[in-house]
Design a protein around this motif. Sequence first.
Motif, PDB file in Angstrom:
ATOM      1  N   LEU A  69       0.732  -1.301   0.176  1.00  0.00           N
ATOM      2  CA  LEU A  69      -0.015  -0.038  -0.118  1.00  0.00           C
ATOM      3  C   LEU A  69       0.921   1.237   0.097  1.00  0.00           C
ATOM      4  CD1 LEU A  69      -2.668  -1.017   2.760  1.00  0.00           C
ATOM      5  CD2 LEU A  69      -2.754  -1.277   0.280  1.00  0.00           C
ATOM      6  N   PRO A  70       1.660   1.654  -0.769  1.00  0.00           N
ATOM      7  CA  PRO A  70       2.654   2.534  -0.940  1.00  0.00           C
ATOM      8  C   PRO A  70       1.753   3.869  -1.351  1.00  0.00           C
ATOM      9  CG  PRO A  70       3.248   1.078  -2.765  1.00  0.00           C
ATOM     10  CD  PRO A  70       2.147   0.314  -1.827  1.00  0.00           C
ATOM     11  N   TYR A  71       2.466   4.889  -1.085  1.00  0.00           N
ATOM     12  CA  TYR A  71       1.979   6.404  -1.655  1.00  0.00           C
ATOM     13  C   TYR A  71       0.391   6.513  -1.255  1.00  0.00           C
ATOM     14  CZ  TYR A  71       6.044   4.949  -4.382  1.00  0.00           C
ATOM     15  OH  TYR A  71       7.166   4.634  -4.617  1.00  0.00           O
ATOM     16  N   MET A  72      -0.112   6.118  -0.246  1.00  0.00           N
ATOM     17  CA  MET A  72      -1.408   6.414   0.414  1.00  0.00           C
ATOM     18  C   MET A  72      -1.323   7.579   1.018  1.00  0.00           C
ATOM     19  SD  MET A  72      -3.045   2.712   1.076  1.00  0.00           S
ATOM     20  CE  MET A  72      -4.780   3.518   1.063  1.00  0.00           C
ATOM     21  N   MET A  73      -2.561   8.418   1.246  1.00  0.00           N
ATOM     22  CA  MET A  73      -2.836   9.454   1.908  1.00  0.00           C
ATOM     23  C   MET A  73      -3.980   9.246   2.591  1.00  0.00           C
ATOM     24  SD  MET A  73      -1.660  12.763  -0.534  1.00  0.00           S
ATOM     25  CE  MET A  73      -3.390  12.934  -1.216  1.00  0.00           C
ATOM     26  N   ALA A  74      -3.905   9.915   3.649  1.00  0.00           N
ATOM     27  CA  ALA A  74      -5.251   9.955   4.609  1.00  0.00           C
ATOM     28  C   ALA A  74      -6.225  10.571   3.851  1.00  0.00           C
ATOM     29  CB  ALA A  74      -5.128  10.586   6.069  1.00  0.00           C
ATOM     30  N   PRO A  75      -7.447  10.196   4.033  1.00  0.00           N
ATOM     31  CA  PRO A  75      -8.499  11.113   3.101  1.00  0.00           C
ATOM     32  C   PRO A  75      -8.738  12.659   3.456  1.00  0.00           C
ATOM     33  CG  PRO A  75      -9.235   8.879   4.139  1.00  0.00           C
ATOM     34  CD  PRO A  75      -8.135   9.106   4.800  1.00  0.00           C
ATOM     35  N   ARG A  76      -8.783  13.342   2.547  1.00  0.00           N
ATOM     36  CA  ARG A  76      -8.845  14.731   2.734  1.00  0.00           C
ATOM     37  C   ARG A  76     -10.425  15.062   2.718  1.00  0.00           C
ATOM     38  NH1 ARG A  76      -3.648  13.176   3.281  1.00  0.00           N
ATOM     39  NH2 ARG A  76      -2.307  14.833   2.762  1.00  0.00           N
ATOM     40  N   SER A  77     -11.132  14.836   3.924  1.00  0.00           N
ATOM     41  CA  SER A  77     -12.782  14.973   3.977  1.00  0.00           C
ATOM     42  C   SER A  77     -12.969  16.447   4.143  1.00  0.00           C
ATOM     43  CB  SER A  77     -13.329  14.341   5.304  1.00  0.00           C
ATOM     44  OG  SER A  77     -12.621  14.937   6.242  1.00  0.00           O
ATOM     45  N   PRO A  78     -13.999  16.804   4.027  1.00  0.00           N
ATOM     46  CA  PRO A  78     -14.449  18.446   3.825  1.00  0.00           C
ATOM     47  C   PRO A  78     -13.795  18.976   5.210  1.00  0.00           C
ATOM     48  CG  PRO A  78     -16.450  17.253   3.012  1.00  0.00           C
ATOM     49  CD  PRO A  78     -15.414  16.003   3.588  1.00  0.00           C
ATOM     50  N   PHE A  95      -1.663   6.727   8.463  1.00  0.00           N
ATOM     51  CA  PHE A  95      -2.773   6.112   7.743  1.00  0.00           C
ATOM     52  C   PHE A  95      -2.419   4.994   7.203  1.00  0.00           C
ATOM     53  CE2 PHE A  95      -5.450   5.663   3.514  1.00  0.00           C
ATOM     54  CZ  PHE A  95      -6.583   5.485   4.130  1.00  0.00           C
ATOM     55  N   GLN A  96      -1.229   5.027   6.400  1.00  0.00           N
ATOM     56  CA  GLN A  96      -0.725   3.607   5.721  1.00  0.00           C
ATOM     57  C   GLN A  96      -0.477   2.807   6.763  1.00  0.00           C
ATOM     58  OE1 GLN A  96       2.724   5.529   3.618  1.00  0.00           O
ATOM     59  NE2 GLN A  96       2.049   4.334   1.661  1.00  0.00           N
ATOM     60  N   ASN A  97       0.113   2.885   7.604  1.00  0.00           N
ATOM     61  CA  ASN A  97       0.327   1.823   8.668  1.00  0.00           C
ATOM     62  C   ASN A  97      -0.829   1.412   9.340  1.00  0.00           C
ATOM     63  OD1 ASN A  97       3.357   1.774   8.330  1.00  0.00           O
ATOM     64  ND2 ASN A  97       3.417   3.200   9.480  1.00  0.00           N
ATOM     65  N   ARG A  98      -1.969   2.155   9.581  1.00  0.00           N
ATOM     66  CA  ARG A  98      -2.999   1.587  10.076  1.00  0.00           C
ATOM     67  C   ARG A  98      -3.591   0.539   9.234  1.00  0.00           C
ATOM     68  NH1 ARG A  98      -6.101   4.283  13.882  1.00  0.00           N
ATOM     69  NH2 ARG A  98      -8.092   4.094  12.519  1.00  0.00           N
ATOM     70  N   TRP A  99      -3.641   0.878   8.103  1.00  0.00           N
ATOM     71  CA  TRP A  99      -4.161  -0.016   6.904  1.00  0.00           C
ATOM     72  C   TRP A  99      -3.261  -1.400   6.955  1.00  0.00           C
ATOM     73  CZ3 TRP A  99      -7.010   1.130   1.856  1.00  0.00           C
ATOM     74  CH2 TRP A  99      -8.057   2.044   2.157  1.00  0.00           C
ATOM     75  N   ARG A 100      -1.928  -1.229   6.933  1.00  0.00           N
ATOM     76  CA  ARG A 100      -1.189  -2.426   7.024  1.00  0.00           C
ATOM     77  C   ARG A 100      -1.425  -3.331   8.196  1.00  0.00           C
ATOM     78  NH1 ARG A 100       3.483   1.674   5.234  1.00  0.00           N
ATOM     79  NH2 ARG A 100       3.744   1.428   3.033  1.00  0.00           N
ATOM     80  N   SER A 101      -1.392  -2.743   9.395  1.00  0.00           N
ATOM     81  CA  SER A 101      -1.667  -3.566  10.552  1.00  0.00           C
ATOM     82  C   SER A 101      -2.950  -4.120  10.448  1.00  0.00           C
ATOM     83  CB  SER A 101      -1.625  -2.534  11.795  1.00  0.00           C
ATOM     84  OG  SER A 101      -2.672  -1.698  11.755  1.00  0.00           O
ATOM     85  N   LEU A 102      -4.148  -3.710   9.843  1.00  0.00           N
ATOM     86  CA  LEU A 102      -5.350  -4.485   9.701  1.00  0.00           C
ATOM     87  C   LEU A 102      -5.420  -5.563   8.649  1.00  0.00           C
ATOM     88  CD1 LEU A 102      -7.686  -1.261   9.731  1.00  0.00           C
ATOM     89  CD2 LEU A 102      -7.711  -3.102  11.398  1.00  0.00           C
ATOM     90  N   LEU A 103      -4.209  -5.621   7.836  1.00  0.00           N
ATOM     91  CA  LEU A 103      -4.110  -6.609   7.019  1.00  0.00           C
ATOM     92  C   LEU A 103      -4.123  -7.999   7.827  1.00  0.00           C
ATOM     93  CD1 LEU A 103      -2.167  -5.220   4.005  1.00  0.00           C
ATOM     94  CD2 LEU A 103      -4.586  -5.840   4.121  1.00  0.00           C
ATOM     95  N   SER A 104      -3.304  -7.899   8.904  1.00  0.00           N
ATOM     96  CA  SER A 104      -3.141  -9.240   9.830  1.00  0.00           C
ATOM     97  C   SER A 104      -4.228  -9.332  10.523  1.00  0.00           C
ATOM     98  CB  SER A 104      -2.023  -8.748  10.851  1.00  0.00           C
ATOM     99  OG  SER A 104      -0.685  -8.337  10.045  1.00  0.00           O
TER     100      SER A 104
END
Length: 497
Positions: A227-236, A268-277
């Motif tokens: 999941l490289p180059y991901m950014m946290a969502p830019r919500s309103p 944000f990237q690492n949160r997603w990566r940790s959830l893969l486990s």
Amino acid sequence: MKSLNPFLLLLCLQSAAFAADKPNIVLLLTDDQDLLLGGMSPMSRTLAFLSDGAYIRNFFVNTPVCCPSRATLISGRFPHNFLYNQSAGKSDLPACMHMNATSSDFEEKSIGKYMKKLGYRTGQFGKYLNSGGVKPYCKDSVPLPGFDRWFTMCNTGTYYGNEITDNGKFRTYGHDPSDYLTTIIANATVNFLEDVLKNKEEPFFAYIAPHAPHVPATPAPEYENVLPYMMAPRSPIYNYTVTDHHGIMRLQSPMDPYQISPQIDELFQNRWRSLLSVDDLMMDVINTLDQHKQLNNTYFLFTSDHGYQLGQFNLPSCKLQPYEHDIRVPMFVKGPGIAKSSPAFVAGMVDIAPTIITLAGGTPPDSMDGQSFENMIKKSGWGSDKRESTWRDKHTLEYWSLGDVIRYQHYIDGPNNTYIGVRLVNETHNYLYVEYYENNNQRYFTEPAVECELFDMSVDPYQKVNLYGTDKEDKNLVNELHSFLQKQLMCSGSNCV
């Protein structure tokens, strides 16, 4: 060899038949997993598995912080009913973010105890409470109340070098790949399931609580570079400054480029990566049950202890606020008789324990403040219109400030961040109302609130504009919600309904 007494034989056969008829129950509780920032996306296989069950759209926590929210789940009670005596200046027992979650009263009214009474083999794996709440059990030969098998975290905030209370043995783990926290939780869970299912004499209740994606959200070695180059969502409301919200929010300065990237985006990237486990863990559980032909006899409940924010209202990283990104969490239920649906009724963390008990064939005790929503998601029973019209439309929020808490040079907690609130959702209304208090020594909130907020979420889903004190404030609605909160803060058990 003596023959077995026929009466005893009959009792054994009846007991075995009774156990076989009872469903197994798996509760998976993640830590800090958001819903509104796409936090479910990494768990694609778990989502696919749960997709033919019920997804409760309006599911909220009662308090957006770890230990109080977990204690609410474990007890089925509102936080005000196990708050320690703050007016005395200290607790007689270890406090867990203001909660007295280690008293004998709390232990005896915990979900593990009730499931044992219903004839279940019980197991708890991962985070039960924060370190202050589990400290009494993190010693050799001290059981976790209500559980036959426990593999429980004693320290929090780390994915390696963990301290675990393992069925009465205090163990420490190292920093090898095999010591990764989600991995050892998964292994302990599968061992428990294999042990229970090979005998097939008791139904089981497995309470699985991985630490992910809580900071530092360390990924497993095999997922470090995905999941490289991901950014946290830019919500309103990302990096958005407000001037009409309560004090902590008005103090927030815009985030600087370094706070945004790499800090927020890397997290944000690492949160997603940790959830893969965690997705792997869930698949291990599903595959084990499938091998033992128990998938169709098992209820699965999946949720998070609270939501999260990554840049909303200039708050870089944390929770603790009453806004939607912190209080709205995923809630999926799948199992025998559960309808594939996405109901709109309002439910919360306080309702999970009563629901588990009724799914197990029991009756929730009078001490529980929540309600079972089993009938709301079952295929049989009332018609959907009747079910939702007879269910409550208000959800209570309670939070006691932890003092000055700083993340990325921003105050995310402090004075004027103790509050009570109500989330109102029905066919005609979609509101959040919150009252804020000057200090955290409130118990029944009898002092006047120092600030209030009212948001009409039907036209302002991101809670940008506080209507309280403006010409758009619905004063009758505010009075109604204020009265409701005052009653709720005194309630206990059945009178909370």
